[in-house]
Scaffold this motif. Structure first.
Motif, PDB file in Angstrom:
ATOM      1  N   LEU A  89       0.775  -1.189   0.203  1.00 12.46           N
ATOM      2  CA  LEU A  89       0.055   0.014   0.043  1.00 12.46           C
ATOM      3  C   LEU A  89       0.843   1.099  -0.113  1.00 12.46           C
ATOM      4  CD1 LEU A  89      -2.776  -1.088   2.564  1.00 12.46           C
ATOM      5  CD2 LEU A  89      -2.970  -0.303   0.163  1.00 12.46           C
ATOM      6  N   GLN A  92       2.270   1.812  -3.234  1.00 16.17           N
ATOM      7  CA  GLN A  92       1.280   2.310  -4.322  1.00 16.17           C
ATOM      8  C   GLN A  92       1.038   3.928  -3.905  1.00 16.17           C
ATOM      9  OE1 GLN A  92      -2.602   1.964  -3.788  1.00 16.17           O
ATOM     10  NE2 GLN A  92      -3.093   1.345  -6.058  1.00 16.17           N
ATOM     11  N   PHE A  93       1.027   4.301  -2.775  1.00 21.26           N
ATOM     12  CA  PHE A  93       0.820   5.755  -2.434  1.00 21.26           C
ATOM     13  C   PHE A  93       1.963   6.725  -2.959  1.00 21.26           C
ATOM     14  CE2 PHE A  93       1.000   5.303   2.196  1.00 21.26           C
ATOM     15  CZ  PHE A  93       2.185   5.906   2.276  1.00 21.26           C
ATOM     16  N   ILE A  96       2.021   6.290  -7.137  1.00 25.79           N
ATOM     17  CA  ILE A  96       0.960   6.261  -8.112  1.00 25.79           C
ATOM     18  C   ILE A  96       1.066   7.618  -9.160  1.00 25.79           C
ATOM     19  CG2 ILE A  96      -0.467   7.577  -6.521  1.00 25.79           C
ATOM     20  CD1 ILE A  96      -3.032   6.011  -7.701  1.00 25.79           C
ATOM     21  N   GLU A  97       1.579   8.633  -8.457  1.00 26.79           N
ATOM     22  CA  GLU A  97       1.631  10.003  -9.161  1.00 26.79           C
ATOM     23  C   GLU A  97       2.589   9.783 -10.479  1.00 26.79           C
ATOM     24  OE1 GLU A  97       0.788  13.535  -6.927  1.00 26.79           O
ATOM     25  OE2 GLU A  97      -1.059  12.985  -7.427  1.00 26.79           O
ATOM     26  N   TRP A 101      -1.746   4.590 -12.286  1.00 21.14           N
ATOM     27  CA  TRP A 101      -2.512   3.837 -11.759  1.00 21.14           C
ATOM     28  C   TRP A 101      -2.418   2.143 -11.869  1.00 21.14           C
ATOM     29  CZ3 TRP A 101      -5.878   2.462  -7.992  1.00 21.14           C
ATOM     30  CH2 TRP A 101      -6.729   1.337  -8.018  1.00 21.14           C
ATOM     31  N   LEU A 108       0.760  -3.617  -5.883  1.00 16.30           N
ATOM     32  CA  LEU A 108      -0.179  -3.757  -5.113  1.00 16.30           C
ATOM     33  C   LEU A 108      -0.728  -5.394  -4.759  1.00 16.30           C
ATOM     34  CD1 LEU A 108      -1.385  -2.612  -2.353  1.00 16.30           C
ATOM     35  CD2 LEU A 108      -3.311  -2.064  -3.541  1.00 16.30           C
ATOM     36  N   LEU A 145     -14.010   9.391 -14.482  1.00 12.97           N
ATOM     37  CA  LEU A 145     -13.428   9.683 -13.256  1.00 12.97           C
ATOM     38  C   LEU A 145     -11.689   9.530 -13.724  1.00 12.97           C
ATOM     39  CD1 LEU A 145     -15.134   7.462 -10.815  1.00 12.97           C
ATOM     40  CD2 LEU A 145     -14.983   9.854 -10.728  1.00 12.97           C
ATOM     41  N   LEU A 147      -8.277   8.419 -13.105  1.00 11.04           N
ATOM     42  CA  LEU A 147      -7.282   7.686 -12.246  1.00 11.04           C
ATOM     43  C   LEU A 147      -6.117   8.046 -13.128  1.00 11.04           C
ATOM     44  CD1 LEU A 147      -8.966   4.013 -12.186  1.00 11.04           C
ATOM     45  CD2 LEU A 147      -8.107   5.436 -10.386  1.00 11.04           C
TER      46      LEU A 147
ATOM     47  N   LEU B 397      -8.139  -4.968  -2.116  1.00 13.60           N
ATOM     48  CA  LEU B 397      -7.252  -3.756  -1.750  1.00 13.60           C
ATOM     49  C   LEU B 397      -7.123  -2.899  -3.094  1.00 13.60           C
ATOM     50  CD1 LEU B 397      -4.555  -4.558   0.687  1.00 13.60           C
ATOM     51  CD2 LEU B 397      -6.916  -3.930   1.193  1.00 13.60           C
ATOM     52  N   VAL B 398      -6.822  -3.485  -4.195  1.00 12.23           N
ATOM     53  CA  VAL B 398      -7.191  -2.769  -5.464  1.00 12.23           C
ATOM     54  C   VAL B 398      -8.352  -1.826  -5.418  1.00 12.23           C
ATOM     55  CG1 VAL B 398      -6.976  -2.518  -7.713  1.00 12.23           C
ATOM     56  CG2 VAL B 398      -5.353  -3.987  -6.748  1.00 12.23           C
ATOM     57  N   PHE B 399      -9.531  -2.280  -5.119  1.00 16.30           N
ATOM     58  CA  PHE B 399     -10.623  -1.556  -5.199  1.00 16.30           C
ATOM     59  C   PHE B 399     -10.733  -0.496  -4.170  1.00 16.30           C
ATOM     60  CE2 PHE B 399     -12.005  -4.657  -8.433  1.00 16.30           C
ATOM     61  CZ  PHE B 399     -12.785  -3.640  -9.288  1.00 16.30           C
ATOM     62  N   THR B 401      -8.241   0.909  -2.679  1.00 15.53           N
ATOM     63  CA  THR B 401      -7.579   2.178  -2.933  1.00 15.53           C
ATOM     64  C   THR B 401      -7.778   2.996  -4.195  1.00 15.53           C
ATOM     65  OG1 THR B 401      -6.042   0.875  -4.544  1.00 15.53           O
ATOM     66  CG2 THR B 401      -5.439   1.217  -2.323  1.00 15.53           C
ATOM     67  N   LEU B 402      -8.907   2.139  -5.078  1.00 20.00           N
ATOM     68  CA  LEU B 402      -9.421   3.047  -6.286  1.00 20.00           C
ATOM     69  C   LEU B 402     -10.494   3.870  -5.724  1.00 20.00           C
ATOM     70  CD1 LEU B 402     -10.090   2.439  -9.463  1.00 20.00           C
ATOM     71  CD2 LEU B 402     -12.271   1.801  -8.455  1.00 20.00           C
ATOM     72  N   TYR B 405      -8.824   6.841  -3.878  1.00 11.32           N
ATOM     73  CA  TYR B 405      -8.270   7.801  -4.667  1.00 11.32           C
ATOM     74  C   TYR B 405      -9.163   8.690  -5.400  1.00 11.32           C
ATOM     75  CZ  TYR B 405      -5.137  10.062  -7.826  1.00 11.32           C
ATOM     76  OH  TYR B 405      -4.478  10.962  -8.701  1.00 11.32           O
ATOM     77  N   THR B 406     -10.204   7.893  -5.991  1.00 10.13           N
ATOM     78  CA  THR B 406     -11.139   8.895  -6.667  1.00 10.13           C
ATOM     79  C   THR B 406     -12.123   9.685  -6.087  1.00 10.13           C
ATOM     80  OG1 THR B 406     -12.649   6.761  -6.668  1.00 10.13           O
ATOM     81  CG2 THR B 406     -11.151   7.177  -8.597  1.00 10.13           C
ATOM     82  N   VAL B 411      -3.455  11.913  -3.351  1.00 10.91           N
ATOM     83  CA  VAL B 411      -2.715  10.896  -2.822  1.00 10.91           C
ATOM     84  C   VAL B 411      -2.972  10.853  -1.495  1.00 10.91           C
ATOM     85  CG1 VAL B 411      -0.206  10.001  -2.581  1.00 10.91           C
ATOM     86  CG2 VAL B 411      -0.946  11.021  -4.908  1.00 10.91           C
ATOM     87  N   LEU B 414      -5.002   8.411   0.126  1.00  7.63           N
ATOM     88  CA  LEU B 414      -4.315   7.394   0.046  1.00  7.63           C
ATOM     89  C   LEU B 414      -3.547   6.925   1.561  1.00  7.63           C
ATOM     90  CD1 LEU B 414      -3.213   6.266  -3.479  1.00  7.63           C
ATOM     91  CD2 LEU B 414      -5.124   5.448  -2.203  1.00  7.63           C
ATOM     92  N   VAL B 415      -2.828   7.934   1.846  1.00  7.37           N
ATOM     93  CA  VAL B 415      -1.883   8.004   2.902  1.00  7.37           C
ATOM     94  C   VAL B 415      -3.009   7.793   4.145  1.00  7.37           C
ATOM     95  CG1 VAL B 415      -0.365   9.296   4.499  1.00  7.37           C
ATOM     96  CG2 VAL B 415      -0.132   9.269   1.846  1.00  7.37           C
ATOM     97  N   LEU B 417      -5.824   6.592   4.288  1.00  9.16           N
ATOM     98  CA  LEU B 417      -6.331   5.037   4.310  1.00  9.16           C
ATOM     99  C   LEU B 417      -5.259   4.239   4.801  1.00  9.16           C
ATOM    100  CD1 LEU B 417      -8.573   3.409   2.745  1.00  9.16           C
ATOM    101  CD2 LEU B 417      -6.864   2.828   1.003  1.00  9.16           C
ATOM    102  N   TRP B 418      -4.016   4.229   4.454  1.00  8.96           N
ATOM    103  CA  TRP B 418      -2.689   3.539   5.199  1.00  8.96           C
ATOM    104  C   TRP B 418      -2.923   3.497   6.464  1.00  8.96           C
ATOM    105  CZ3 TRP B 418       2.156   4.434   6.840  1.00  8.96           C
ATOM    106  CH2 TRP B 418       3.223   3.523   6.738  1.00  8.96           C
ATOM    107  N   LEU B 422      -3.814   0.676   9.211  1.00  7.63           N
ATOM    108  CA  LEU B 422      -3.018   0.145  10.221  1.00  7.63           C
ATOM    109  C   LEU B 422      -3.712   0.341  11.573  1.00  7.63           C
ATOM    110  CD1 LEU B 422       0.658   1.195   9.314  1.00  7.63           C
ATOM    111  CD2 LEU B 422      -0.340  -1.068   9.018  1.00  7.63           C
ATOM    112  N   PHE B 425      -6.126  -2.461  11.775  1.00  7.91           N
ATOM    113  CA  PHE B 425      -5.520  -3.666  12.093  1.00  7.91           C
ATOM    114  C   PHE B 425      -5.472  -4.063  13.827  1.00  7.91           C
ATOM    115  CE2 PHE B 425      -1.254  -5.939  12.989  1.00  7.91           C
ATOM    116  CZ  PHE B 425      -1.706  -7.369  12.636  1.00  7.91           C
TER     117      PHE B 425
END
Lengths: 160, 497
Positions: A89, A92-93, A96-97, A101, A108, A145, A147, B397-399, B401-402, B405-406, B411, B414-415, B417-418, B422, B425
């Motif tokens: 993860l 990825q962040f 990603i830029e 994507w 990931l 959207l 990506l 997990l791919v979905f 982050t998708l 992000y959207t 970004v 996403l941070v 989210l990370w 944690l 968890f």
């Protein structure tokens, strides 16, 4: 591998963490100049919540050392798998830029699959690319959207 | 009569081919995602949120209604065949449902769950149709003080009911409240806890937190336990149909479950945990063979599963009429409304009748579609359980982050989210319930707004909360809910020594 004893440490971390979060909110609120002349300013709720966090944190700390904790019989954890998912993860962040994507999501995918014990890197990478590419097409062209295509992708993209 | 006319109009909206299509897509996708192990209704709605960004609000909410009900149906499939309940409302179903699957009666367990869900869902949706307008009338009498008290009550019950430790529940709730502080203060424009990060000025998104806790946190936990646990799927075999005895043992529990589920779900302090557990206890007490309970009694699947679906419809009543989410799923639906600039509450019924009544009408339609999708096609959904776990969780997990992000195309989400993942968890390992965090995040800022409005109206007199009778009563109930169990525990401890 985790035993009941390290779970107690975890519980203490939870209590300590909540108390620390409470303190952080209180300090940050004190440092922010309060605006407005209304009856109750924007600082009251942060103070209330930080007070609550500190109290709950302290009571959890007490529970950690004296009371019942979760999974008293112990709980085994594979922390390498956790680290691998977390690293996937993070990668990825961070990427990603730059990469866009499709490669970062595929990366990931491979990392998580590996954390779940799959070593078939090539099929996993192929499937990850397929999934990332599919979502890219559906979301960018079907649902409008954005990506990211990434800085790398833009080098190849036709100039507008 | 007004209600029936409004509902009729809602059906006209929901039955246009275009909206019918979205309803069908919603229930199908909702069922499919809900079947995947570990994904409950809350996460299903959160993960599918980006798909609806460019839809008309009415169609989007018709699709959400389908996703919501579909995820409930899908969740029971996973509970029964895999013993992996995706949310707390399915835990009870999992006990006897999975025991039935072990005996080769999985098909009957799935059938009684699906038909029971249909019966309960339809009756409860009808009840919602008539209760929601009443709640709107009541809500119009509410001032800010009453709203604040109501929100305090909702926050307390969501916290006190879940989990076995009040301190852990409160910790989760206050973590959510703290996350809710981040961003610009709605009344004064003052930035709070943004630490100079411009992306934080808009606040932390409920969807990111929910996906972080439910998907990332859960995946991390499953990854950490994967080596130590084996799971077995019990194939469907033998007769697929419920016998005459199954029917006669099921229909009363369906009705009793509905009767328990809807009112408790519709209370401002609702949720699905209490009604499902109550239904289990009631059925056990009334059963001719209570010794079968825990070893595959069909009543123990029929009753709780009906209660679960009825409470899901009930939860929509305070959400639509008061803007009050009482479960994690409802909190995400509220976030979805906010995404469209809509605020559920009494005014929504006046300003957007097409949306509200179209959505309620689509719940009836969705229920019928789900019964058609689940009885004959259940074998197809079961195949989804065969997806290899490495691919399944990698895909989740791919979905995730998708989706994160959207939301805002940045970004920073996403941070967040990370980090939340944690934390999630850690919470999962330490047995801290996550739903209070999500509800706290969305209700905290709303409660603060009402609190400050009430004080502004009373010109700073804080007694306003106890001098208004409704507000005082609601606050008293909230205090009782927290203090009562503590006192009882103390008394029983004193009696023991």
């Amino acid at each position: 591998m985790t035993t009941a004893r390290s779970l107690r440490i975890g519980e203490a971390l939870l209590g300590g963490g909540l108390s620390a979060l409470g303190a952080l909110i209180a300090i940050e609120t004190m440092l922010t100049p309060s605006a407005g002349r209304s009856v109750v300013g924007p600082a009251l709720f942060p103070y209330l919540i930080s007070g609550g966090l500190v109290l709950i944190g302290l009571s959890l700390l007490r529970e950690a050392f004296a009371g019942h904790i979760a999974h008293e019989t112990g709980l085994e954890l594979d922390l390498r798998a956790v680290a691998l998912v977390a690293a996937g993860l993070a990668a990825q962040f961070l990427l990603i830029e730059f990469l866009g994507w499709i490669p970062s999501a595929a990366l990931l995918f491979v990392a998580v699959a590996r954390a779940f014990g799959s070593r078939r890197y090539l099929p996993n990478a192929a499937l990850g690319l397929l999934l990332a590419g599919g979502t890219f097409v559906v979301f960018n062209y079907g649902l409008d959207l954005n990506l990211p295509i990434g800085s790398v992708g833009e080098w190849f993209a036709p100039a507008e | 009569m007004d209600t029936l006319a409004a509902l009729g109009h809602g059906f006209l909206v929901a039955l246009t081919p275009y909206n019918l299509l979205w309803s069908a897509i919603g229930v199908t996708v909702g069922t499919a995602v809900g079947v995947l192990p570990g994904i409950g209704p809350a996460l299903t709605v959160a993960l599918l949120l980006p798909v609806t960004y460019h839809l008309e609000p009415t169609s989007a909410f018709i699709m959400f209604a389908g996703i919501y009900y579909g995820a409930m149906y899908g969740g029971s499939t996973t509970s029964i065949l895999l013993n992996a309940p995706g949310e707390s409302g399915s835990i009870v179903t999992a006990i006897d449902g999975h025991a039935m699957a072990r005996q080769g009666r999985g098909a009957q367990a799935l059938a009684t769950a699906a038909i029971g869900s249909f019966v309960a869902g339809t009756i409860a949706t009808a009840a919602l149709t008539f209760v929601a307008p009443l709640m709107v009338k009541m809500a119009l009498l509410f001032g800010p003080a009453e709203y604040f008290a109501l929100m305090v009550l909702a926050l307390t019950t969501v916290t006190a009911v879940l989990g076995n430790s009040l301190a852990r529940g409160l910790g989760s709730l206050f973590f959510g409240l703290a996350l809710g502080l981040v961003g610009i203060d709605m009344q004064t424009g003052q930035a709070r806890l943004a630490f100079g990060v411009p992306e934080l000025l808009d606040g932390i998104d409920t969807v990111v937190v929910a996906v972080g806790l439910f998907a990332v946190g859960e995946t991390l936990y499953v990854a950490s336990r994967y080596r130590f646990e084996t799971e077995e799927i019990f194939a469907l075999k033998g007769s697929k149909w419920m016998s005459r005895e199954d029917w006669s043992r099921s229909w009363k529990p369906w009705l009793r479950g509905t009767l328990l589920g809807f009112p408790i779900g519709a209370l401002p302090a609702g949720g699905s945990e209490i009604p499902t557990f109550l239904s289990y206890l009631v059925e056990k007490r009334l059963a001719k063979k209570p010794e079968e309970f825990g070893h595959g009694a069909i009543e123990a699947v029929a009753g709780p599963e009906a209660a679960n679906n009825a409470s899901a419809a009930g939860v929509l009543a305070p959400l639509l009429s008061l803007g009050l989410p009482t479960s994690a799923t409802a909190a995400i639906m509220l976030a979805a409304f906010q995404q469209y600039g809509l605020q559920p509450g009494p005014t929504l019924f006046d300003s957007n009748p097409e949306l509200v009544w179209g959505m309620i009408a689509s719940l009836y339609i969705g229920n019928v579609l789900l019964l058609l999708l689940n009885l004959p096609l259940v074998g197809m959904w079961v195949k989804l359980l065969l997806i290899p776990r490495p691919w399944l969780y990698a895909g989740i997990l791919v979905f995730s982050t998708l989706g994160a992000y959207t939301l805002n195309n940045n970004v920073v989400d996403l941070v967040i989210l990370w980090v939340i993942g944690l934390v999630g968890f850690g919470m999962r390992v330490l047995n801290v319930p996550v739903a209070p965090c999500v509800v706290g995040l969305i209700l905290g800022p709303l409660a603060e707004q009402q609190f400050r409005r009430a004080l502004a109206i009373s010109q700073g007199d804080p007694t306003v909360f106890v001098t208004h009778p409704i507000s005082a009563a609601l606050l008293a109930i909230a205090v009782l809910l927290v203090v009562g169990p503590l006192l009882m525990r103390r008394r029983s401890r004193a009696a023991a020594t």
